[in-house]
Design an enzyme around this catalytic site. Structure first.
Site, PDB file in Angstrom:
ATOM      1  N   GLY A 172       0.787  -1.227   0.000  1.00 33.00           N
ATOM      2  CA  GLY A 172       0.000   0.000   0.000  1.00 33.00           C
ATOM      3  C   GLY A 172       0.815   1.269   0.000  1.00 33.00           C
ATOM      4  O   GLY A 172       2.033   1.263   0.168  1.00 33.00           O
ATOM      5  N   LYS A 188      -1.669   4.152   6.118  1.00 33.42           N
ATOM      6  CA  LYS A 188      -1.345   3.228   5.031  1.00 33.42           C
ATOM      7  C   LYS A 188      -2.647   2.753   4.395  1.00 33.42           C
ATOM      8  O   LYS A 188      -3.514   2.174   5.063  1.00 33.42           O
ATOM      9  CB  LYS A 188      -0.542   2.035   5.542  1.00 33.42           C
ATOM     10  CG  LYS A 188      -0.128   1.070   4.415  1.00 33.42           C
ATOM     11  CD  LYS A 188       0.458  -0.217   4.966  1.00 33.42           C
ATOM     12  CE  LYS A 188       1.819   0.004   5.552  1.00 33.42           C
ATOM     13  NZ  LYS A 188       2.456  -1.304   5.922  1.00 33.42           N
ATOM     14  N   ASP A 285       9.607 -10.801   8.714  1.00 40.47           N
ATOM     15  CA  ASP A 285       9.798  -9.907   7.574  1.00 40.47           C
ATOM     16  C   ASP A 285      10.626  -8.692   7.979  1.00 40.47           C
ATOM     17  O   ASP A 285      10.345  -7.570   7.552  1.00 40.47           O
ATOM     18  CB  ASP A 285       8.441  -9.468   7.016  1.00 40.47           C
ATOM     19  CG  ASP A 285       8.567  -8.883   5.608  1.00 40.47           C
ATOM     20  OD1 ASP A 285       9.565  -9.187   4.917  1.00 40.47           O
ATOM     21  OD2 ASP A 285       7.674  -8.117   5.206  1.00 40.47           O
TER      22      ASP A 285
END
Length: 455
Positions: A172, A188, A285
């Site tokens: 996004g 976001k 991540d």
């Protein structure tokens, strides 16, 4: 039955009992007129004739004694009634005032509760930054994440115009939102509506609603409008580490000490996830684009869409970013906290060298930062030559060698050879000045030192 009635009942019973006890007590025979016969001793006995004459003499006065007794009893009953009535009046007055007090208090509580519910559906206080918003800023609350009204986000971002865009994140675009003169936030916008995106959105809200740490980004709330979802974060004025290192400025704002501070902040955030959360959390991540920097370059870990509990890492779908994925996870799907340590090692190499984890050499070829840097990281004569030119010749060589050694340990192919993030943190803290959150004393040699090529 209302509260005053409930309180009045025991008071009335008590008053009645009190009154009854007085009446019963007063109804008992008076000792002065008791009919109990007490035998007289021989010395006290009188002749029968004398006794009879005395009884006859006293018989006319007997009714007067009984009349006096009833009058005394009536007076006592009247006094008891007066006392009981007075007590009852006092109790009634007290109950009236108590009822008025309760009614006022309940009104105040209902008003405060309704105002709280306008900002949060659960009736719990929102986070400090959300409290600065007007009560119309949010329409509900789930966990500790506020549910924002779409119109509010639209107004704060100038209808999501392009001039409000501050960057791009996973899945996004990020907009700068101004809720008031003193409160800025990052919104976001997630346009992707597939199942993976929805799952990551819910995961992000779930984790960041529970996790609160100075080195983990704060989620202020979220909004769902049609198929579009929005995440509202605290504003991080200096963007991401990736933008600082690989953007237009090419790391010019990041001195050696600031880079070490960012590394320590990120390590502290990871240590909190691995060691202090219950159950422990694997971020899955970690990368430079998910390390955000505030106005003072304090680093905070963000984007928990792929985060999982350390207790449920079996059969996890391989997800993440190429260049940061640990070999055992990429090849075998084995995910542990050591996978995050590997990714942290890659970030440390980025801070040292100013290079991306994977760089294109030609149109069809890419080069891994690990494969390129590993042979030189362990060679002290070559290490100074691969340092980011922005910070070259600005650090103590001993500190440079120590950071390189930590990075080498973090990116070991075998997970068991990698250190715990706690050990990494303790190795880096002494390299950061105390005013930046480390333990390096000002008296230690931290001035610019020229690198000797013969080293």
């Amino acid at each position: 039955m209302n509260v005053p009635s409930l309180l009045l009942l025991p008071m009335w019973v008590t008053s009645t009992s009190f009154f009854s006890s007085i009446v019963i007590a007063d109804a008992r025979p008076d000792p002065a007129v008791s009919t109990t016969l007490v035998p007289l001793s021989h010395s006290q006995e009188a002749p029968i004739s004398q006794f009879s004459s005395e009884m006859n003499a006293q018989s006319p006065g007997t009714p007067e004694v009984r009349v006096a007794h009833h009058q005394d009893l009536n007076k006592k009953i009247l006094a008891a009634l007066i006392v009981a009535s007075t007590l009852l009046a006092v109790v009634l007055i007290f109950l009236v005032f108590f009822w008025v007090y309760l009614s006022k208090n309940s009104k105040k509580k209902s008003k405060s509760k309704s105002s709280a519910n306008s900002g949060n559906a659960g009736g719990l206080p929102l986070k400090p930054m959300v409290n600065k918003l007007n009560t119309s800023a949010v329409i509900g609350k789930k966990g500790s994440a506020a549910v924002f009204d779409y119109q509010l986000l639209e107004a704060a971002t100038n209808h999501f115009q392009e001039r409000s865009v501050s960057g791009e994140g996973g899945r996004g675009v990020i907009y700068k939102a101004r809720f008031s003169e003193k409160l800025l936030a990052a919104v976001k916008k997630l346009d992707d509506a597939d199942q993976d995106a929805q799952r990551e959105f819910e995961n992000e809200v779930n984790w960041l609603s529970k996790i609160q740490h100075q080195n983990v980004v704060t989620l202020l709330g979220y909004c769902i409008h049609g198929q579009t979802r929005y995440l509202v974060y605290e504003m991080m004025q200096n963007g991401s580490l990736e933008t600082q290192l690989h953007g237009p400025t090419h790391g010019s704002a990041l001195t050696w000490h600031l880079r070490m501070k960012i590394a320590v902040d990120a390590a502290r955030g990871l240590e909190f996830l691995h060691e202090r959360c219950n159950p422990p959390v694997v971020h899955r991540d970690l990368k430079s684009s998910n390390i955000l920097l505030d106005s003072d370059f304090n680093a905070k870990i963000s984007d928990f869409g792929l985060a999982v509990s350390a207790q449920s890492t079996n059969n996890v779908k391989i997800s993440g970013t190429v260049g940061y994925l640990a070999p055992e996870y990429l090849l075998n799907g084995k995910l542990t906290d050591k996978s995050d340590v590997y990714a942290f090692g890659i970030v440390l190499l980025e801070l040292l060298m100013g290079r991306k984890p994977v760089e294109k050499m030609e149109s069809t070829q890419c080069q891994s930062l690990v494969s390129w840097a590993m042979p030189q990281l362990t060679d002290r004569s070559k290490l100074p030559n691969i340092v980011d030119p922005v910070i070259k010749d600005t650090m103590d060589l001993k500190h440079l060698y120590q950071v390189a050694a930590v990075a080498v340990l973090c990116i070991q192919p075998e997970p068991s050879y990698r250190p715990l993030i706690t050990d990494v943190l303790h190795s880096l803290i002494p390299l950061v000045p105390a005013e930046l959150g480390g333990s390096l004393r000002a008296s230690e040699p931290v001035a610019t030192v020229g690198l000797d090529p013969s080293h």
